[in-house]
Design a protein around this motif. Structure first.
Motif, mmCIF file in Angstrom:
data_model
loop_
_atom_site.group_PDB
_atom_site.id
_atom_site.type_symbol
_atom_site.label_atom_id
_atom_site.label_comp_id
_atom_site.label_asym_id
_atom_site.label_seq_id
_atom_site.Cartn_x
_atom_site.Cartn_y
_atom_site.Cartn_z
ATOM 1 N N ALA A 273 0.857 -1.192 0.000
ATOM 2 C CA ALA A 273 0.000 0.000 0.000
ATOM 3 C C ALA A 273 0.890 1.237 0.000
ATOM 4 C CB ALA A 273 -0.913 0.015 1.219
ATOM 5 N N GLU A 274 0.301 2.329 -0.386
ATOM 6 C CA GLU A 274 1.066 3.594 -0.382
ATOM 7 C C GLU A 274 1.077 4.233 1.008
ATOM 8 O OE1 GLU A 274 -0.698 5.947 -3.454
ATOM 9 O OE2 GLU A 274 0.353 4.911 -5.048
ATOM 10 N N ARG B 213 -4.501 3.069 -1.142
ATOM 11 C CA ARG B 213 -3.786 3.040 -2.413
ATOM 12 C C ARG B 213 -4.453 4.035 -3.356
ATOM 13 N NH1 ARG B 213 -4.512 -2.232 -0.971
ATOM 14 N NH2 ARG B 213 -2.630 -3.497 -0.602
#
Length: 619
Positions: free
Chosen positions: A571-572, A616
């Motif tokens: 994930a970001e 995300r």
């Protein structure tokens, strides 16, 4: 010695040298470039003092237009002048001062009549001096007092028959550049001859006392006459024309002289006829007759009510000329603020009040000398201080800009306003965001230091712009990562929402930035973000010479560990449920991507689990 103290000391030493030089020159005589200003300031003080009533000691018998009409011409025939002298003498004056030059012979009958009149009473005649310059100035460094006496080319004396019948004195006055009489010289010299002034001779004749010339003053009998350098007596005018009682000489010709105005008075005969030319500008009258100037000086000598300006007064001038500029420069160096300027103004006004008060009480302290001694040093010192202040302000502005770059953006302004910011640790609620570049260490080994520097600069600029736009503060850059706080120096209700907004903005910017890099770099690095909300300890860390504002506590550790969680789940950003709850799950930033959760996860080095959400961005 600190630099400001050294500057002040140098300024004071130069001020003393300047003012002392002026003061010493003032002791030796008037200073030409100060004379004009002193004359103007003297007129101002005379005007402030107003008119005054002269003592009833002197009466003027004026040869005016009416007298000229009765006599049939002007100058008056010597016989007519003799009748006027006889009429005055019959009323019992103390002395008659004939302010008329009798240097040329007239008709024999008239001269004989006047000669006889002069022999019958106590009369002092006027003589004059011819000087090489239009303005009489005496500046001499000799210790011999008589060396300062005005030196004439020659004396214009009365005809010998008149000089044998009566005494005479020199009638000249000393004027300033505007022509205003300022002094009456008591003595005049021509070659080896020394002659008394007309006024001094008249007073000596009226009192019947001898005149004694001492080294620094003159005595008439037992009375001392205060004189300036060169035996000059200052003049102080009582008022405009006619302030000293004036009677037309036609009254003497018609036998109508008032006895009360003549008996036991000094009577001065002089011309006031229109076009006679013997007039002077004064503070109270632009055309004061010369005979009234002479009458004023005689009154001063008898009453002792003239201005005192002698060597002692000049020494007081010297003290003021040194003390006032030192006080002003010292005050300017002490406080260059409104209070300091008000204090300087107060000191100047106090000196002005003292100067005017002493002048009103008959002591002529110089006004122009202290001003000339004070203004140049004060202006120069003030200009230098202003220049130095501007340099300091420029340097401080540069340092502030540097501080904005090096210190946490957003905190430098608060530090400038409050130097004691976070000097003591503070417990408070805050949102903490961490961002880091994945794979940077391996990449840096292969691309070289120059490329690493350029890459990091791009990363730092990106983070700085987004954090500043979101209202946060970067407390530190840690190699390829950054720590960001929302809640310093004081927590705000919008801090969680701003932190969440910043996370999403950073993710979007990082994605765009990475995509713009060369493919060889983009394929090897990524980014991760961790964010948490809770209690932190905000403080300064470090020694006295170098301190760093930062935050510590469990909230900071959790936010840092959440970056690992984000990377582990591809994930970001990994955002704690605490931050999401405080910011609002449905807030606009999270709608710009995929938000998954809640997820219970454990963190490295921390017991228990934490509820998080993973975010995300959309491709």
């Amino acid at each position: 010695m600190r630099r400001p103290s050294l500057q002040t000391l140098i300024a004071l030493l130069l001020t003393v040298a300047w003012s002392l030089g002026l003061g010493i020159a003032h002791l030796r005589g008037d200073i030409p470039f100060i004379d004009g200003a002193e004359a103007t300031l003297t007129n101002l003080r005379n005007t402030l003092g107003g008119h005054s009533q002269p003592p009833d000691l002197v009466t003027i018998v004026a040869i005016d237009d009416e007298t000229s009409r009765v006599a049939g011409r002007y100058p008056l025939p010597r016989a007519t002048l003799a009748r006027i002298v006889d009429a005055i003498a019959a009323q019992g004056p103390k002395a008659i001062a004939l302010d008329v030059l009798l240097v040329d012979p007239g008709d024999e009958a008239g001269d004989a009549a006047l000669e006889q009149s002069l022999k019958r009473t106590k009369v002092v005649l006027a003589a004059a001096s011819i000087f090489p310059e239009s303005r009489q100035r005496v500046v001499d460094n000799s210790n011999e007092p008589l060396a300062r006496v005005p030196s004439a080319l020659q004396f214009l004396e009365p005809q010998q028959r008149f000089a044998d019948a009566a005494s005479y004195g020199i009638v000249n006055l000393q004027t300033d550049k505007a022509g205003t009489p300022r002094f009456v010289p008591m003595l005049f010299r021509s070659g080896e001859r020394i002659e008394p002034s007309f006024s001094l001779r008249v007073v000596s004749a009226a009192s019947g006392e001898q005149t004694t010339v001492l080294s620094d003053h003159i005595k008439i009998g037992d009375r001392s006459i205060h004189t300036d350098a060169g035996y000059l007596m200052p003049l102080s005018f009582y008022g405009p024309r006619g302030t000293i009682r004036t009677i037309s000489a036609s009254a003497a010709l018609s036998g109508q002289l008032p006895e009360a105005a003549i008996r036991d008075h000094v009577v001065v005969i002089g011309a006031t006829v229109t076009g006679g030319g013997d007039v002077f500008p004064t503070p109270f009258d632009p055309v004061l007759p010369g005979v009234e100037v002479i009458a004023t000086s005689i009154t001063h000598l008898i009453a002792g009510d003239g201005l005192v300006r002698d060597r002692n007064v000049r020494f007081i001038d010297l003290y003021f000329a040194v003390g006032l500029p030192i006080a002003v420069v010292s005050l300017l160096s002490w406080r260059r603020s409104t209070i300091g300027l008000i204090t300087v103004l107060g000191v100047v006004l106090l000196w002005f009040a003292v100067n005017v008060s002493t002048f009103k009480h008959g002591i002529w302290l110089s006004a122009a000398l202290p001003i000339a001694a004070t203004v140049p040093p004060a202006l120069l010192f003030g200009a230098i201080q202003l220049w130095l202040d501007r340099r300091r302000a420029t340097r401080f502005a540069e340092q502030s800009q540097l501080l904005q770059r090096i210190q946490a953006p957003g905190l430098a302004e608060h530090l400038a306003r409050d130097p004691g910011l976070l000097a003591e640790p503070v417990h408070q609620e805050a949102a903490v965001v961490f961002i880091d570049i994945n794979g940077f260490t391996g990449l840096s080994e292969s691309i070289g230091p120059t490329a690493v520097r350029e890459l990091l600069n791009g990363f730092y600029n990106l983070v700085d712009e987004e954090v500043t736009a979101s209202g946060g503060a970067i407390t530190s850059f840690m190699g390829d990562g950054a720590m960001i706080l929302f809640g310093l120096p004081h927590p705000k209700p919008a801090d969680p929402a701003n932190a969440a907004h910043c996370c999403i903005r950073l993710a979007h910017r990082m994605r765009d930035w990475l995509s713009a890099l060369p493919q060889g770099i983009t394929s090897r690095i990524g980014f991760k973000i961790g964010a948490h909300f809770g209690t932190i300890v905000a403080s300064r860390l470090g020694g006295g010479d170098r301190q760093q504002i930062t935050a510590t506590g469990d909230t900071v550790n959790v936010a840092s560990r959440l970056m690992e969680v984000a990377a582990g789940h591809h994930a970001e950003a990994a955002i704690s449920a605490d931050l999401l709850l405080a910011a609002g799950r449905d807030s606009t930033p999270f709608k710009e991507g995929h938000l998954n959760g809640p997820i219970e996860t454990s963190l490295r080095g921390r017991a228990g689990s934490l509820t998080i959400w993973l975010w995300r961005g959309r491709p």
